[in-house]
Design a protein around this motif. Sequence first.
Motif, mmCIF file in Angstrom:
data_model
loop_
_atom_site.group_PDB
_atom_site.id
_atom_site.type_symbol
_atom_site.label_atom_id
_atom_site.label_comp_id
_atom_site.label_asym_id
_atom_site.label_seq_id
_atom_site.Cartn_x
_atom_site.Cartn_y
_atom_site.Cartn_z
ATOM 1 N N ALA A 41 60.372 60.322 9.045
ATOM 2 C CA ALA A 41 59.435 60.750 7.534
ATOM 3 C C ALA A 41 60.052 60.722 7.111
ATOM 4 N N GLU A 42 61.181 60.975 6.777
ATOM 5 C CA GLU A 42 62.264 61.546 5.953
ATOM 6 C C GLU A 42 63.667 60.728 5.918
ATOM 7 N N SER A 43 63.124 59.599 6.624
ATOM 8 C CA SER A 43 64.800 58.712 6.930
ATOM 9 C C SER A 43 64.663 57.822 5.423
ATOM 10 N N ASP A 44 65.450 56.884 5.523
ATOM 11 C CA ASP A 44 65.523 55.397 4.616
ATOM 12 C C ASP A 44 64.848 54.209 5.292
ATOM 13 N N TRP A 45 64.892 54.246 6.624
ATOM 14 C CA TRP A 45 64.732 52.649 7.301
ATOM 15 C C TRP A 45 64.801 53.354 9.066
ATOM 16 N N LEU A 46 63.556 53.032 9.429
ATOM 17 C CA LEU A 46 63.438 52.859 10.865
ATOM 18 C C LEU A 46 63.131 51.856 11.360
ATOM 19 N N GLY A 48 49.523 55.797 13.458
ATOM 20 C CA GLY A 48 49.804 56.830 12.502
ATOM 21 C C GLY A 48 51.553 57.029 12.350
ATOM 22 N N MET A 49 52.118 55.782 12.263
ATOM 23 C CA MET A 49 53.223 55.602 11.061
ATOM 24 C C MET A 49 53.624 56.415 10.484
ATOM 25 N N PRO A 50 55.067 56.552 9.555
ATOM 26 C CA PRO A 50 55.117 56.838 8.952
ATOM 27 C C PRO A 50 55.299 55.891 8.043
ATOM 28 N N ASP A 51 55.307 56.089 6.687
ATOM 29 C CA ASP A 51 55.385 54.550 5.482
ATOM 30 C C ASP A 51 56.979 54.985 5.211
ATOM 31 N N VAL A 52 57.507 54.216 6.198
ATOM 32 C CA VAL A 52 59.447 54.473 6.083
ATOM 33 C C VAL A 52 59.375 52.628 6.397
ATOM 34 N N PRO A 53 60.293 51.824 5.281
ATOM 35 C CA PRO A 53 60.784 50.399 6.248
ATOM 36 C C PRO A 53 61.051 49.817 7.052
ATOM 37 N N VAL A 54 60.471 49.149 8.103
ATOM 38 C CA VAL A 54 60.660 48.804 9.247
ATOM 39 C C VAL A 54 62.055 48.110 9.788
ATOM 40 N N ALA A 55 63.199 47.772 10.179
ATOM 41 C CA ALA A 55 63.395 46.672 10.791
ATOM 42 C C ALA A 55 63.670 46.327 12.292
ATOM 43 N N ALA A 56 62.751 45.167 12.390
ATOM 44 C CA ALA A 56 62.012 45.161 13.640
ATOM 45 C C ALA A 56 63.044 44.230 14.450
ATOM 46 N N VAL A 57 63.470 44.307 15.683
ATOM 47 C CA VAL A 57 64.130 42.945 17.018
ATOM 48 C C VAL A 57 62.562 42.128 17.733
ATOM 49 N N GLY A 58 62.669 40.815 16.712
ATOM 50 C CA GLY A 58 61.801 40.374 17.093
ATOM 51 C C GLY A 58 59.980 40.590 16.820
ATOM 52 N N HIS A 59 59.186 39.784 16.720
ATOM 53 C CA HIS A 59 57.668 39.237 16.109
ATOM 54 C C HIS A 59 57.017 40.314 17.363
ATOM 55 N N ALA A 60 57.012 40.758 18.796
ATOM 56 C CA ALA A 60 56.498 41.673 19.508
ATOM 57 C C ALA A 60 56.867 42.757 18.902
ATOM 58 N N THR A 61 57.987 43.574 18.262
ATOM 59 C CA THR A 61 58.305 44.139 18.084
ATOM 60 C C THR A 61 56.845 44.983 16.833
ATOM 61 N N ALA A 62 57.685 43.704 15.833
ATOM 62 C CA ALA A 62 56.973 43.730 14.633
ATOM 63 C C ALA A 62 55.519 43.759 14.185
ATOM 64 N N ALA A 63 54.575 43.064 15.746
ATOM 65 C CA ALA A 63 53.612 43.441 15.812
ATOM 66 C C ALA A 63 52.532 44.651 16.519
ATOM 67 N N ALA A 64 54.071 45.411 17.009
ATOM 68 C CA ALA A 64 53.449 47.217 17.841
ATOM 69 C C ALA A 64 53.582 47.670 16.633
ATOM 70 N N VAL A 65 54.393 47.452 15.350
ATOM 71 C CA VAL A 65 54.623 48.381 14.429
ATOM 72 C C VAL A 65 53.660 48.177 13.517
ATOM 73 N N ASP A 66 53.305 46.799 13.556
ATOM 74 C CA ASP A 66 51.788 46.422 12.484
ATOM 75 C C ASP A 66 50.497 47.674 13.388
ATOM 76 N N ALA A 67 50.284 47.702 14.235
ATOM 77 C CA ALA A 67 49.222 47.924 15.045
ATOM 78 C C ALA A 67 49.162 49.112 14.874
#
Length: 231
Positions: free
Chosen positions: A53-58, A74-93
């Motif tokens: 929650a206090e970081s610049d990137w996840l 309930g993930m915090p509003d922090v920009p995410v760099a994700a490996v793979g589309h499955a991971t990105a989909a999990a972040v979105d969900a």
Amino acid sequence: MTAPRLALTTTRERSIELAEIVEAHGCQPVILPCIAVDPAATAVLDSVRARTAESDWLLVTSPRAIAVLWPAGGMPDVPVAAVGHATAAAVDAAGGKVSVIGESGLAELVESWGDSADGKTVVLPHSSLSDLAPLEALGDQARILATAVYSTSPIAAADDPVDAALFASPSAVTGWLRSRTLDDVVIGAIGPTTARGLTDRGHPPHVTASRPDFEMLIDITARHLRDRSPV
């Protein structure tokens, strides 16, 4: 002709989710979990959530890290760099904000995204078995807070007959080989790390996905099975 039997060796929960995709590709899913997942202690998970929650990137390398840390969203509003589309989909969900997606593993993501981490604090939740060597390419330009938030342990596979087996981690390979062989089985690996784990054990994969994506691995394995079948 009977549909090929394709073993899913990841966790039971994830395998159940993937079974429909296997059926859509003309194969029979056979759920044979070869790994168990153990989350880190609650205090460790709470600390990672607070730091995120206090970081610049996840930086996230697998959907499992998201499932362990934010199972109810309930993930915090922090920009995410994700490996793979499955991971990105999990972040979105989970309500997260994906800013960058790496197509071919952590090394490729670091190469394409690394400049954005210059001078930033980056939280990286990962498996206790993760290979973090690609992060060395960042040098001192970013402050990386890496924490193991789960571990995986191999478990022996059941002896159901299969025509092919899909592996997403070296731990799953270890679990499978505890109770059965890979002789006369088409072997699929989700990426180079798992492929090396198979090769090191004397079973180089017949197919390897070019990015960490289960649907791609299922697709190329199903096509391999069709191509080798007699007409």
